[in-house]
Write a protein that holds these residues in place. Structure first.
Motif, PDB file in Angstrom:
ATOM      1  N   ALA A 190     -83.529  32.239  18.637  1.00 29.17           N
ATOM      2  CA  ALA A 190     -82.609  33.359  18.478  1.00 29.17           C
ATOM      3  C   ALA A 190     -81.261  32.909  17.948  1.00 29.17           C
ATOM      4  N   ASN A 191     -80.901  31.639  18.186  1.00 33.58           N
ATOM      5  CA  ASN A 191     -79.612  31.117  17.728  1.00 33.58           C
ATOM      6  C   ASN A 191     -79.686  30.449  16.364  1.00 33.58           C
ATOM      7  N   GLY A 192     -80.871  30.419  15.766  1.00 34.66           N
ATOM      8  CA  GLY A 192     -81.032  29.766  14.468  1.00 34.66           C
ATOM      9  C   GLY A 192     -82.073  28.666  14.532  1.00 34.66           C
ATOM     10  N   ALA A 193     -82.043  27.794  13.532  1.00 33.78           N
ATOM     11  CA  ALA A 193     -83.033  26.728  13.406  1.00 33.78           C
ATOM     12  C   ALA A 193     -82.386  25.368  13.661  1.00 33.78           C
ATOM     13  N   ALA A 194     -83.233  24.366  13.958  1.00 37.31           N
ATOM     14  CA  ALA A 194     -82.735  23.013  14.198  1.00 37.31           C
ATOM     15  C   ALA A 194     -83.863  22.016  14.004  1.00 37.31           C
ATOM     16  N   TYR A 195     -83.479  20.779  13.721  1.00 37.89           N
ATOM     17  CA  TYR A 195     -84.400  19.654  13.666  1.00 37.89           C
ATOM     18  C   TYR A 195     -84.068  18.673  14.783  1.00 37.89           C
ATOM     19  N   SER A 196     -85.088  18.014  15.294  1.00 36.39           N
ATOM     20  CA  SER A 196     -84.866  16.888  16.200  1.00 36.39           C
ATOM     21  C   SER A 196     -84.618  15.644  15.359  1.00 36.39           C
ATOM     22  N   VAL A 232     -79.576  21.460   9.164  1.00 33.55           N
ATOM     23  CA  VAL A 232     -79.840  22.876   8.965  1.00 33.55           C
ATOM     24  C   VAL A 232     -78.512  23.568   8.730  1.00 33.55           C
ATOM     25  N   THR A 233     -78.417  24.363   7.685  1.00 30.03           N
ATOM     26  CA  THR A 233     -77.181  25.062   7.384  1.00 30.03           C
ATOM     27  C   THR A 233     -77.442  26.552   7.268  1.00 30.03           C
ATOM     28  N   ASP A 234     -76.442  27.333   7.644  1.00 28.78           N
ATOM     29  CA  ASP A 234     -76.538  28.780   7.471  1.00 28.78           C
ATOM     30  C   ASP A 234     -76.373  29.189   6.010  1.00 28.78           C
TER      31      ASP A 234
END
Length: 454
Positions: free
Chosen positions: A212-218, A449-451
């Motif tokens: 819900a807050n966006g995407a991310a990578y580990s 990851v960028t908006d």
């Protein structure tokens, strides 16, 4: 006479200077007072991001923690700023009549904000104010750890970080996608759990998530089988010399709940040793053969130019009974130490020290420990090290065996780099059993990851 003339001249110059300064100050004050009476107008909002290809970008939303530049007029004299109703610090140094900088505080509420102030920015000065509608989003999610980064398919792992609310998709290395069975920390968003699917690439890499807050990578440390130094099942070569643990002392019976053992694994206290005596170093030891070539094995996926803070040693550990008060693991980059060292090319792993206190440590199943190489004492002085420095250190060593000691000696809390307190932890006899497996080298770099994709 000349001295008196000089003193009079200097006094006259000082007096003139004071008059001129006073006039300038009065003029500036008058200008500021005039500007302070102007209405506030916000024409545009810009995101300030020095790491972006567009460091000053007009935006329609902002996330917690980001820096904004407001453009308009009448900012001189602004005394208070509210974002989602939360009073936000203003630094007058960064305020002019037509522009001002303001950072969205980490304490700013988002969905918890009162409905009438949610998604608003309000500026106030003595005789006027303005409010604009502007979307305020929670901070982007981030991932900093995974409970087990080399699990079997079908096992559950826990992913730790922040902003992990309503995780709807997890993509494993090899583009293996999971959208069902994901559970998450609804209150704080600090973790989620997911079952590892079949078919994950053994080259490894990052987990990608959507929430819900966006995407991310580990970090790129998941399932990196090509990074294995030693797994006691044919990957890597166990060194057998001196008092080291031999192949015949390994175990293979399945142990651990949830994340179970994988083939052979290493007990650091073998069946012939009932307990480790107090005040002793190097009471158990295990090494690689020293024939491994880290440069040829790892630089194809971790370039030698990589910052050393982005390279780590990982190993899996299982501790079925509480471990506390005595004993630690010494991880050695080379075989050139006698035990007891708190400096040089080693790292001492003391998991039962938490916030400076002795806290029992145990694991339900096998879990992964990640040690950045900048935590090793040789490289923890803040220097600008690269992976090349580590490779050269090992290549110049006479004995290139990589290994682990179990040590059971006294130490002081200040021996650990993160503490300064002078607290002694005297050793005692211990029968703790620590199992380890799957020693590996991994990258900690993560895709960004960028908006605002370029």
């Amino acid at each position: 006479m000349k001295e008196n003339i000089f003193k009079k001249s200097r006094g006259y110059i000082s007096l003139v200077g004071m008059i001129i300064f006073g006039l300038l100050f009065t003029a500036c004050s008058d200008d500021d007072d005039a500007a302070s009476g102007e209405p506030i107008t916000i024409d545009a909002v810009y995101l300030e991001d020095v790491n972006s290809d567009v460091p000053d970008r007009e935006v329609t939303f902002v996330r917690i923690g980001q820096l904004l530049r407001l453009e308009g007029s009448g900012f001189t004299g602004v005394r208070r700023a509210y974002i989602n109703g939360y009073q936000t610090t203003i630094n007058p140094v960064y305020v002019s009549d037509n522009s001002m900088l303001i950072r969205v505080s980490g304490d700013t509420p988002t969905i918890e904000a009162e409905e009438d102030v949610r998604n608003t920015i309000r500026l106030e000065k003595d005789n006027s104010e303005t409010v604009i509608d502007f979307e305020i989003r929670a901070a982007a999610p981030s991932i900093n750890d995974v409970s087990h980064t080399l699990p079997n398919a079908g096992e559950e792992v826990t992913v730790y970080g922040s902003g992990l609310i309503e995780v709807s998709k997890v993509v494993f290395p090899g583009d293996i996608e999971v959208t069902e069975g994901i559970t998450f920390d609804e209150e704080d968003g600090e973790f989620f759990t997911v079952t590892v699917p079949e078919g994950v690439s053994d080259e490894g890499g990052s987990l990608y998530i959507e929430s819900a807050n966006g995407a991310a990578y580990s970090p790129a440390f998941f399932n990196v089988e090509r990074g294995v130094v030693l797994n006691f099942d044919g990957m890597g070569e166990l060194g057998e010399f001196g008092n080291t643990i031999r192949q015949g002392q390994l175990k293979s019976e399945p142990i651990g709940e949830g994340n179970v053992s994988q083939g052979n694994y290493l007990p650091l206290r073998n069946d012939t040793i009932a307990s480790f005596a107090a005040g002793r170093n190097r009471v158990a030891e295990v090494f690689t053969s020293g024939n491994e070539n880290w440069r040829s094995q790892f630089t194809p996926f971790i370039p030698a130019t990589t910052s050393l803070e982005d390279v780590a040693f990982q190993f899996d550990i299982y501790v079925p009974e509480p471990w506390v008060g005595s004993g630690y693991l010494k991880i050695l980059l080379i075989n050139n130490f006698n035990g007891g060292e708190w400096s040089g090319g080693v790292y001492n792993y003391v998991p039962w020290i938490v916030d400076g206190e002795a806290v029992p440590f145990e694991t339900e199943g096998w879990t992964t420990v990640t040690v950045p190489f900048t935590d090793f004492y040789l490289f923890n002085d803040g220097g600008d090290y690269t992976f090349e420095d580590l490779l050269q250190y090992r290549e110049s060593a006479t004995y290139k065996n990589f290994g682990i000691f179990f040590e059971n000696s006294d130490f002081n809390l200040s021996d650990l780099p993160e503490y300064n307190d002078d607290v002694e932890f005297p050793s005692s006899e211990t029968s703790v059993q620590v199992y380890t497996d799957n020693w590996r080298i991994v990258s900690l770099e993560a895709p960004i990851v960028t908006d605002f994709p370029e």
